[in-house]
Design a protein around this motif. Structure first.
Motif, PDB file in Angstrom:
ATOM      1  N   LYS A 293      -4.992  -5.641   3.392  1.00  0.00           N
ATOM      2  CA  LYS A 293      -6.232  -5.304   2.699  1.00  0.00           C
ATOM      3  C   LYS A 293      -6.210  -5.708   1.231  1.00  0.00           C
ATOM      4  CE  LYS A 293      -7.098  -1.307   5.690  1.00  0.00           C
ATOM      5  NZ  LYS A 293      -7.150   0.182   5.748  1.00  0.00           N
ATOM      6  N   ILE A 294      -5.011  -5.815   0.649  1.00  0.00           N
ATOM      7  CA  ILE A 294      -4.925  -6.108  -0.789  1.00  0.00           C
ATOM      8  C   ILE A 294      -4.125  -7.383  -1.061  1.00  0.00           C
ATOM      9  CG2 ILE A 294      -5.180  -3.700  -1.463  1.00  0.00           C
ATOM     10  CD1 ILE A 294      -1.736  -5.285  -1.617  1.00  0.00           C
ATOM     11  N   LYS A 295      -3.713  -8.080  -0.001  1.00  0.00           N
ATOM     12  CA  LYS A 295      -2.781  -9.194  -0.130  1.00  0.00           C
ATOM     13  C   LYS A 295      -3.229 -10.228  -1.145  1.00  0.00           C
ATOM     14  CE  LYS A 295      -0.283 -12.641   2.610  1.00  0.00           C
ATOM     15  NZ  LYS A 295      -0.034 -13.173   3.988  1.00  0.00           N
ATOM     16  N   HIS A 296      -4.505 -10.534  -1.168  1.00  0.00           N
ATOM     17  CA  HIS A 296      -5.000 -11.600  -2.051  1.00  0.00           C
ATOM     18  C   HIS A 296      -5.550 -11.063  -3.372  1.00  0.00           C
ATOM     19  CE1 HIS A 296      -4.336 -14.471   1.130  1.00  0.00           C
ATOM     20  NE2 HIS A 296      -5.051 -13.736   1.964  1.00  0.00           N
ATOM     21  N   ASP A 297      -5.368  -9.769  -3.617  1.00  0.00           N
ATOM     22  CA  ASP A 297      -5.841  -9.181  -4.873  1.00  0.00           C
ATOM     23  C   ASP A 297      -4.910  -8.054  -5.295  1.00  0.00           C
ATOM     24  OD1 ASP A 297      -7.469  -8.889  -7.053  1.00  0.00           O
ATOM     25  OD2 ASP A 297      -9.029  -7.753  -6.015  1.00  0.00           O
ATOM     26  N   GLN A 298      -3.579  -8.291  -5.171  1.00  0.00           N
ATOM     27  CA  GLN A 298      -2.649  -7.192  -5.394  1.00  0.00           C
ATOM     28  C   GLN A 298      -2.417  -6.876  -6.863  1.00  0.00           C
ATOM     29  OE1 GLN A 298       1.598  -7.771  -4.467  1.00  0.00           O
ATOM     30  NE2 GLN A 298       1.090  -9.841  -3.811  1.00  0.00           N
ATOM     31  N   GLN A 299      -3.026  -7.620  -7.773  1.00  0.00           N
ATOM     32  CA  GLN A 299      -2.972  -7.255  -9.190  1.00  0.00           C
ATOM     33  C   GLN A 299      -4.065  -6.258  -9.560  1.00  0.00           C
ATOM     34  OE1 GLN A 299      -0.371  -8.387 -11.061  1.00  0.00           O
ATOM     35  NE2 GLN A 299       0.285  -9.382  -9.171  1.00  0.00           N
ATOM     36  N   ASN A 300      -4.962  -5.984  -8.624  1.00  0.00           N
ATOM     37  CA  ASN A 300      -6.088  -5.077  -8.862  1.00  0.00           C
ATOM     38  C   ASN A 300      -5.644  -3.644  -8.575  1.00  0.00           C
ATOM     39  OD1 ASN A 300      -8.453  -3.551  -8.717  1.00  0.00           O
ATOM     40  ND2 ASN A 300      -9.642  -5.192  -7.768  1.00  0.00           N
ATOM     41  N   MET A 301      -5.229  -2.926  -9.617  1.00  0.00           N
ATOM     42  CA  MET A 301      -4.690  -1.593  -9.427  1.00  0.00           C
ATOM     43  C   MET A 301      -5.737  -0.624  -8.873  1.00  0.00           C
ATOM     44  SD  MET A 301      -1.525  -1.755  -9.987  1.00  0.00           S
ATOM     45  CE  MET A 301      -1.322  -0.011  -9.667  1.00  0.00           C
ATOM     46  N   GLY A 302      -6.993  -0.822  -9.241  1.00  0.00           N
ATOM     47  CA  GLY A 302      -8.040   0.026  -8.692  1.00  0.00           C
ATOM     48  C   GLY A 302      -8.129  -0.106  -7.185  1.00  0.00           C
ATOM     49  N   LEU A 303      -8.027  -1.330  -6.688  1.00  0.00           N
ATOM     50  CA  LEU A 303      -8.052  -1.565  -5.247  1.00  0.00           C
ATOM     51  C   LEU A 303      -6.819  -0.976  -4.584  1.00  0.00           C
ATOM     52  CD1 LEU A 303      -9.213  -2.921  -2.704  1.00  0.00           C
ATOM     53  CD2 LEU A 303      -8.034  -5.033  -3.384  1.00  0.00           C
ATOM     54  N   LEU A 304      -5.657  -1.171  -5.207  1.00  0.00           N
ATOM     55  CA  LEU A 304      -4.416  -0.653  -4.627  1.00  0.00           C
ATOM     56  C   LEU A 304      -4.493   0.861  -4.431  1.00  0.00           C
ATOM     57  CD1 LEU A 304      -3.317  -3.492  -5.171  1.00  0.00           C
ATOM     58  CD2 LEU A 304      -1.242  -2.448  -6.074  1.00  0.00           C
ATOM     59  N   ARG A 305      -5.073   1.555  -5.393  1.00  0.00           N
ATOM     60  CA  ARG A 305      -5.138   3.012  -5.305  1.00  0.00           C
ATOM     61  C   ARG A 305      -6.029   3.467  -4.144  1.00  0.00           C
ATOM     62  NH1 ARG A 305      -5.811   2.230 -11.070  1.00  0.00           N
ATOM     63  NH2 ARG A 305      -3.794   2.515 -12.095  1.00  0.00           N
ATOM     64  N   THR A 306      -7.010   2.655  -3.803  1.00  0.00           N
ATOM     65  CA  THR A 306      -7.928   3.059  -2.726  1.00  0.00           C
ATOM     66  C   THR A 306      -7.304   2.926  -1.342  1.00  0.00           C
ATOM     67  OG1 THR A 306      -8.931   0.847  -2.405  1.00  0.00           O
ATOM     68  CG2 THR A 306      -9.891   2.262  -4.113  1.00  0.00           C
ATOM     69  N   VAL A 307      -6.224   2.159  -1.222  1.00  0.00           N
ATOM     70  CA  VAL A 307      -5.638   1.952   0.114  1.00  0.00           C
ATOM     71  C   VAL A 307      -4.249   2.578   0.241  1.00  0.00           C
ATOM     72  CG1 VAL A 307      -6.967  -0.145   0.547  1.00  0.00           C
ATOM     73  CG2 VAL A 307      -4.709  -0.329  -0.488  1.00  0.00           C
ATOM     74  N   GLN A 308      -3.843   3.370  -0.752  1.00  0.00           N
ATOM     75  CA  GLN A 308      -2.548   4.051  -0.660  1.00  0.00           C
ATOM     76  C   GLN A 308      -2.533   5.029   0.514  1.00  0.00           C
ATOM     77  OE1 GLN A 308      -2.462   5.432  -4.897  1.00  0.00           O
ATOM     78  NE2 GLN A 308      -0.276   4.934  -4.748  1.00  0.00           N
ATOM     79  N   ASN A 309      -1.394   5.102   1.164  1.00  0.00           N
ATOM     80  CA  ASN A 309      -1.167   6.063   2.239  1.00  0.00           C
ATOM     81  C   ASN A 309      -0.599   7.335   1.611  1.00  0.00           C
ATOM     82  OD1 ASN A 309      -0.221   7.544   4.457  1.00  0.00           O
ATOM     83  ND2 ASN A 309       1.525   6.174   4.794  1.00  0.00           N
ATOM     84  N   ILE A 310      -1.459   8.306   1.376  1.00  0.00           N
ATOM     85  CA  ILE A 310      -1.037   9.549   0.743  1.00  0.00           C
ATOM     86  C   ILE A 310      -1.134  10.675   1.771  1.00  0.00           C
ATOM     87  CG2 ILE A 310      -1.441  11.178  -1.141  1.00  0.00           C
ATOM     88  CD1 ILE A 310      -2.693   8.897  -2.727  1.00  0.00           C
ATOM     89  N   GLY A 311      -0.011  10.925   2.422  1.00  0.00           N
ATOM     90  CA  GLY A 311       0.033  12.018   3.378  1.00  0.00           C
ATOM     91  C   GLY A 311      -0.622  11.754   4.714  1.00  0.00           C
ATOM     92  N   GLU A 312      -1.044  10.507   4.962  1.00  0.00           N
ATOM     93  CA  GLU A 312      -1.683  10.197   6.243  1.00  0.00           C
ATOM     94  C   GLU A 312      -0.654  10.116   7.367  1.00  0.00           C
ATOM     95  OE1 GLU A 312      -4.281   6.756   5.932  1.00  0.00           O
ATOM     96  OE2 GLU A 312      -4.479   7.115   3.777  1.00  0.00           O
ATOM     97  N   VAL A 313       0.414   9.390   7.096  1.00  0.00           N
ATOM     98  CA  VAL A 313       1.484   9.175   8.067  1.00  0.00           C
ATOM     99  C   VAL A 313       2.724   8.776   7.276  1.00  0.00           C
ATOM    100  CG1 VAL A 313       0.882   6.725   8.383  1.00  0.00           C
ATOM    101  CG2 VAL A 313       2.110   7.943  10.198  1.00  0.00           C
ATOM    102  N   LEU A 314       3.911   9.021   7.823  1.00  0.00           N
ATOM    103  CA  LEU A 314       5.119   8.611   7.110  1.00  0.00           C
ATOM    104  C   LEU A 314       5.157   7.098   6.953  1.00  0.00           C
ATOM    105  CD1 LEU A 314       7.840  10.911   8.738  1.00  0.00           C
ATOM    106  CD2 LEU A 314       6.796  11.152   6.477  1.00  0.00           C
ATOM    107  N   GLY A 315       5.565   6.650   5.757  1.00  0.00           N
ATOM    108  CA  GLY A 315       5.597   5.215   5.482  1.00  0.00           C
ATOM    109  C   GLY A 315       6.801   4.821   4.642  1.00  0.00           C
ATOM    110  N   THR A 316       6.712   3.648   4.034  1.00  0.00           N
ATOM    111  CA  THR A 316       7.820   3.052   3.287  1.00  0.00           C
ATOM    112  C   THR A 316       8.293   3.929   2.136  1.00  0.00           C
ATOM    113  OG1 THR A 316       7.038   0.832   3.855  1.00  0.00           O
ATOM    114  CG2 THR A 316       8.524   1.015   1.980  1.00  0.00           C
TER     115      THR A 316
END
Length: 236
Positions: free
Chosen positions: A181-204
């Protein structure tokens, strides 16, 4: 011994800082293979963090120009103290290994042996120390493995080497879809924050914290990879 490495992969400064803060919190050393100049890395604690190189030779292989020597020269100029290297995409060849030697690299970490126990560094024909690694975050979720189990025996006194990517730590990636979802715009911190996995499921991020807690609370040995290379006959 459980050791940790990071492939920076052009992550934003805030994302790199977020990763380093986790290692500082648990006082666990980490070897960072960098793709670019970073103010965060310039100012990091060299007692806790070792800076290695993460050269990208893909453009050359794709016929888009450039050469191995220039790639190495540019990175080495940014971080002249670097003793270790891991190529982006784990690209390797005899010629690349000779270029590593030319630029003062004494060990390389391109040999991936997923979930193998008892990995052991060895010396190559040109004097470089080759250090295998046996765990990587994106490989773990590519196999659709859950992040409540690294599938590594952490109490094994032999060597385990984990590899993480700051972007997956920040996103807490549990699969590749979140990164896509952010691969081609990973410098966009606003976008990164919208797709963070926060408590949805265990991750990296969750498994990294669990590993760091395990190492810290149990007083397990962990080292930067230059020190590991010296233990197995590598050159200073």
């Amino acid at each position: 011994m459980n050791c940790f490495t990071i492939d920076v992969d052009w992550a934003p400064e805030e994302v790199i800082q977020d990763t380093l803060d986790l290692f500082k919190k648990y006082d666990v050393p980490c070897t960072i293979f960098t793709t670019h100049k970073s103010e965060v890395l310039d100012n990091c604690d060299r007692d806790l963090f070792e800076i290695g190189l993460h050269p990208n030779f893909n453009q050359i292989l794709q016929g888009k120009g450039g050469n191995v020597e220039d790639v190495m020269s540019n990175l080495k100029e940014m971080y002249p103290e670097a003793k270790g290297a891991r190529s982006h995409s784990l690209t390797q060849s005899g010629y690349i290994l000779e270029m590593y030697r030319k630029f003062g690299i004494t060990y390389e970490v391109n040999h991936f042996l997923p979930y193998h126990q008892g990995i052991k560094p060895f010396i190559l024909w040109n004097g470089l120390c080759r250090i295998p690694f046996n765990w990587e975050d994106d490989y773990h979720f590519a196999l659709d493995y859950p992040f409540d189990d690294s599938k590594i025996d952490l109490m094994d006194k032999r060597l385990n080497i984990f590899n993480f990517h700051p972007i997956h730590i920040y996103l807490n990636s549990e699969n590749n879809d979140r990164f896509t979802k952010i691969k081609h715009d990973q410098q966009n911190m606003g976008l990164l924050r919208t797709v963070q996995n926060i408590g949805e499921v265990l991750g990296t991020r969750d498994i990294l914290i669990a590993l760091l807690e395990h190492v810290s609370l149990n007083g397990l040995m962990s080292s930067k990879l230059y020190d590991v290379s010296l233990q197995f006959g590598g050159k200073k």
